[in-house]
Design an enzyme around this catalytic site. Structure first.
Site, PDB file in Angstrom:
ATOM      1  N   LYS A  10       0.822  -1.211   0.000  1.00 28.95           N
ATOM      2  CA  LYS A  10       0.000   0.000   0.000  1.00 28.95           C
ATOM      3  C   LYS A  10       0.861   1.269   0.000  1.00 28.95           C
ATOM      4  O   LYS A  10       2.065   1.230   0.297  1.00 28.95           O
ATOM      5  CB  LYS A  10      -0.940  -0.042   1.206  1.00 28.95           C
ATOM      6  CG  LYS A  10      -1.935  -1.223   1.147  1.00 28.95           C
ATOM      7  CD  LYS A  10      -2.942  -1.160   2.297  1.00 28.95           C
ATOM      8  CE  LYS A  10      -3.938  -2.304   2.196  1.00 28.95           C
ATOM      9  NZ  LYS A  10      -5.010  -2.203   3.230  1.00 28.95           N
ATOM     10  N   TYR A  50     -12.573  -2.707  -3.908  1.00 31.93           N
ATOM     11  CA  TYR A  50     -13.193  -2.771  -2.576  1.00 31.93           C
ATOM     12  C   TYR A  50     -14.723  -2.819  -2.673  1.00 31.93           C
ATOM     13  O   TYR A  50     -15.402  -2.253  -1.817  1.00 31.93           O
ATOM     14  CB  TYR A  50     -12.746  -1.577  -1.740  1.00 31.93           C
ATOM     15  CG  TYR A  50     -11.331  -1.703  -1.205  1.00 31.93           C
ATOM     16  CD1 TYR A  50     -10.951  -2.789  -0.415  1.00 31.93           C
ATOM     17  CD2 TYR A  50     -10.379  -0.726  -1.456  1.00 31.93           C
ATOM     18  CE1 TYR A  50      -9.656  -2.900   0.089  1.00 31.93           C
ATOM     19  CE2 TYR A  50      -9.078  -0.826  -0.945  1.00 31.93           C
ATOM     20  CZ  TYR A  50      -8.735  -1.914  -0.173  1.00 31.93           C
ATOM     21  OH  TYR A  50      -7.466  -2.032   0.333  1.00 31.93           O
ATOM     22  N   PHE A  58     -15.873   3.186   6.983  1.00 34.90           N
ATOM     23  CA  PHE A  58     -14.431   3.400   6.845  1.00 34.90           C
ATOM     24  C   PHE A  58     -13.997   3.525   5.390  1.00 34.90           C
ATOM     25  O   PHE A  58     -12.824   3.789   5.122  1.00 34.90           O
ATOM     26  CB  PHE A  58     -13.622   2.299   7.560  1.00 34.90           C
ATOM     27  CG  PHE A  58     -13.775   0.900   7.001  1.00 34.90           C
ATOM     28  CD1 PHE A  58     -13.140   0.516   5.828  1.00 34.90           C
ATOM     29  CD2 PHE A  58     -14.522  -0.049   7.686  1.00 34.90           C
ATOM     30  CE1 PHE A  58     -13.258  -0.771   5.326  1.00 34.90           C
ATOM     31  CE2 PHE A  58     -14.646  -1.354   7.192  1.00 34.90           C
ATOM     32  CZ  PHE A  58     -14.009  -1.707   6.000  1.00 34.90           C
ATOM     33  N   ARG A  86      -1.556 -14.502   3.737  1.00 30.43           N
ATOM     34  CA  ARG A  86      -2.367 -13.920   4.830  1.00 30.43           C
ATOM     35  C   ARG A  86      -1.671 -14.130   6.184  1.00 30.43           C
ATOM     36  O   ARG A  86      -1.711 -13.260   7.038  1.00 30.43           O
ATOM     37  CB  ARG A  86      -3.755 -14.553   4.849  1.00 30.43           C
ATOM     38  CG  ARG A  86      -4.576 -14.287   3.598  1.00 30.43           C
ATOM     39  CD  ARG A  86      -5.249 -12.949   3.572  1.00 30.43           C
ATOM     40  NE  ARG A  86      -6.272 -12.826   4.585  1.00 30.43           N
ATOM     41  CZ  ARG A  86      -7.057 -11.752   4.687  1.00 30.43           C
ATOM     42  NH1 ARG A  86      -6.913 -10.728   3.846  1.00 30.43           N
ATOM     43  NH2 ARG A  86      -7.972 -11.680   5.627  1.00 30.43           N
ATOM     44  N   THR A  92      -5.738  -7.382  10.382  1.00 30.45           N
ATOM     45  CA  THR A  92      -5.898  -6.039   9.809  1.00 30.45           C
ATOM     46  C   THR A  92      -5.243  -4.930  10.638  1.00 30.45           C
ATOM     47  O   THR A  92      -4.573  -4.060  10.091  1.00 30.45           O
ATOM     48  CB  THR A  92      -7.412  -5.720   9.666  1.00 30.45           C
ATOM     49  OG1 THR A  92      -8.008  -6.742   8.872  1.00 30.45           O
ATOM     50  CG2 THR A  92      -7.632  -4.374   9.009  1.00 30.45           C
ATOM     51  N   ARG A 103       2.307  -6.701   9.267  1.00 39.34           N
ATOM     52  CA  ARG A 103       1.568  -5.636   9.957  1.00 39.34           C
ATOM     53  C   ARG A 103       2.005  -5.516  11.411  1.00 39.34           C
ATOM     54  O   ARG A 103       2.088  -4.413  11.960  1.00 39.34           O
ATOM     55  CB  ARG A 103       0.066  -5.884   9.850  1.00 39.34           C
ATOM     56  CG  ARG A 103      -0.454  -5.660   8.426  1.00 39.34           C
ATOM     57  CD  ARG A 103      -1.875  -6.158   8.276  1.00 39.34           C
ATOM     58  NE  ARG A 103      -2.472  -5.795   6.993  1.00 39.34           N
ATOM     59  CZ  ARG A 103      -3.575  -6.347   6.515  1.00 39.34           C
ATOM     60  NH1 ARG A 103      -4.186  -7.315   7.195  1.00 39.34           N
ATOM     61  NH2 ARG A 103      -4.054  -5.961   5.347  1.00 39.34           N
ATOM     62  N   ASN A 113      -2.207  -0.088   6.716  1.00 38.45           N
ATOM     63  CA  ASN A 113      -1.675  -1.341   7.243  1.00 38.45           C
ATOM     64  C   ASN A 113      -0.788  -2.068   6.227  1.00 38.45           C
ATOM     65  O   ASN A 113      -0.735  -3.305   6.211  1.00 38.45           O
ATOM     66  CB  ASN A 113      -2.814  -2.217   7.762  1.00 38.45           C
ATOM     67  CG  ASN A 113      -3.827  -2.551   6.677  1.00 38.45           C
ATOM     68  OD1 ASN A 113      -3.683  -2.130   5.530  1.00 38.45           O
ATOM     69  ND2 ASN A 113      -4.834  -3.328   7.019  1.00 38.45           N
ATOM     70  N   HIS A 116      -2.174  -5.438   1.306  1.00 39.69           N
ATOM     71  CA  HIS A 116      -3.432  -6.146   1.076  1.00 39.69           C
ATOM     72  C   HIS A 116      -3.089  -7.505   0.497  1.00 39.69           C
ATOM     73  O   HIS A 116      -2.188  -7.617  -0.351  1.00 39.69           O
ATOM     74  CB  HIS A 116      -4.300  -5.375   0.062  1.00 39.69           C
ATOM     75  CG  HIS A 116      -5.421  -6.198  -0.482  1.00 39.69           C
ATOM     76  ND1 HIS A 116      -6.634  -6.320   0.159  1.00 39.69           N
ATOM     77  CD2 HIS A 116      -5.500  -6.998  -1.578  1.00 39.69           C
ATOM     78  CE1 HIS A 116      -7.409  -7.145  -0.535  1.00 39.69           C
ATOM     79  NE2 HIS A 116      -6.742  -7.561  -1.595  1.00 39.69           N
ATOM     80  N   GLU A 127      -9.611 -10.404  -8.052  1.00 37.12           N
ATOM     81  CA  GLU A 127      -8.660  -9.293  -7.919  1.00 37.12           C
ATOM     82  C   GLU A 127      -7.536  -9.391  -8.957  1.00 37.12           C
ATOM     83  O   GLU A 127      -7.093  -8.365  -9.489  1.00 37.12           O
ATOM     84  CB  GLU A 127      -8.094  -9.279  -6.497  1.00 37.12           C
ATOM     85  CG  GLU A 127      -9.164  -8.913  -5.471  1.00 37.12           C
ATOM     86  CD  GLU A 127      -8.728  -9.099  -4.017  1.00 37.12           C
ATOM     87  OE1 GLU A 127      -7.547  -9.456  -3.778  1.00 37.12           O
ATOM     88  OE2 GLU A 127      -9.572  -8.883  -3.127  1.00 37.12           O
TER      89      GLU A 127
HETATM   90  P1  CMP Z   1      -7.367  -4.678   3.279  1.00 35.73           P
HETATM   91  O1  CMP Z   1      -6.724  -6.009   3.512  1.00 35.73           O
HETATM   92  O2  CMP Z   1      -6.899  -3.912   2.111  1.00 35.73           O
HETATM   93  O3  CMP Z   1      -8.960  -4.824   3.193  1.00 35.73           O
HETATM   94  C1  CMP Z   1      -9.847  -3.796   3.542  1.00 35.73           C
HETATM   95  C2  CMP Z   1      -9.120  -2.629   4.112  1.00 35.73           C
HETATM   96  O4  CMP Z   1      -9.958  -1.704   4.783  1.00 35.73           O
HETATM   97  C3  CMP Z   1      -8.166  -3.109   5.193  1.00 35.73           C
HETATM   98  O5  CMP Z   1      -7.089  -3.771   4.601  1.00 35.73           O
HETATM   99  C4  CMP Z   1      -7.846  -1.800   5.898  1.00 35.73           C
HETATM  100  O6  CMP Z   1      -6.886  -1.021   5.180  1.00 35.73           O
HETATM  101  C5  CMP Z   1      -9.193  -1.109   5.823  1.00 35.73           C
HETATM  102  N1  CMP Z   1      -9.991  -1.308   7.025  1.00 35.73           N
HETATM  103  C6  CMP Z   1     -10.632  -2.416   7.421  1.00 35.73           C
HETATM  104  N2  CMP Z   1     -11.302  -2.206   8.566  1.00 35.73           N
HETATM  105  C7  CMP Z   1     -11.101  -0.911   8.882  1.00 35.73           C
HETATM  106  C8  CMP Z   1     -11.529  -0.071   9.933  1.00 35.73           C
HETATM  107  N3  CMP Z   1     -12.328  -0.532  10.892  1.00 35.73           N
HETATM  108  N4  CMP Z   1     -11.108   1.203   9.938  1.00 35.73           N
HETATM  109  C9  CMP Z   1     -10.305   1.665   8.953  1.00 35.73           C
HETATM  110  N5  CMP Z   1      -9.871   0.930   7.934  1.00 35.73           N
HETATM  111  C10 CMP Z   1     -10.256  -0.346   7.894  1.00 35.73           C
END
Ligand code: CMP
Length: 135
Positions: A10, A50, A58, A86, A92, A103, A113, A116, A127
């Site tokens: 990211k 997404y 969010f 993963r 997350t 992470r 974070n 992805h 994807e």
């Molecule tokens: P990702 O694995 O890219 O999938 C969805 C993304 O949404 C996740 O990583 C985070 O970057 C973001 N995300 C998920 N939950 C939250 C949350 N509660 N608040 C902010 N960002 C979030």
């Protein structure tokens, strides 16, 4: 079973100079890099990538973040690659992710974070088709 998965390093990780560290962890684990490209996510690609999150509270700040600068998109392959990536990624929220995960080792945020990784075979297929339609 050999699988392919989509990884996005990211914009926070690119800004912090962590691309080599993250790709190196995937490579050292024994996974293969089938495609790696520096790309910038535009609004349409964010909404498509997404799709399951676009209505969540969010999502607007997530979209701003994900389109804020270049990221590295990669197709990663190997035995059980979806679950293995993963595991290397961790949960997350960086504050809850264990040490030893990407992470857990490098972040304190649940939005910015670092990485992805596709969460299922169906997500990986969708994807990869979205980001790398030719492979
Ligand atoms: P990702 O694995 O890219 O999938 C969805 C993304 O949404 C996740 O990583 C985070 O970057 C973001 N995300 C998920 N939950 C939250 C949350 N509660 N608040 C902010 N960002 C979030």
């Amino acid at each position: 079973m050999s699988e392919r998965t989509l990884v996005l390093i990211k914009p926070d990780a690119v800004r912090r100079g962590l691309v080599g560290e993250i790709l190196g962890r995937l490579e050292r684990k024994g996974l293969a890099l089938d495609a790696v490209e520096l790309r910038t996510m535009d609004a349409a690609l964010a909404d498509a990538h997404y799709a399951e999150h676009v209505d969540k509270p969010f999502y607007p700040p997530l979209k701003d973040f994900m389109t804020s600068g270049p990221l590295v998109a990669a197709v990663v392959s190997g035995d059980d690659a979806i679950a293995v990536v993963r595991l290397l990624t961790g949960p997350t929220d960086g504050r809850k992710a264990p040490g030893g995960t990407i992470r857990g080792d490098f972040g304190l945020s649940n939005r910015e974070n670092l990485i992805h990784a596709s969460d299922s075979a169906a997500s990986a297929e969708r994807e990869i088709a979205l980001w790398f339609p030719k492979i």
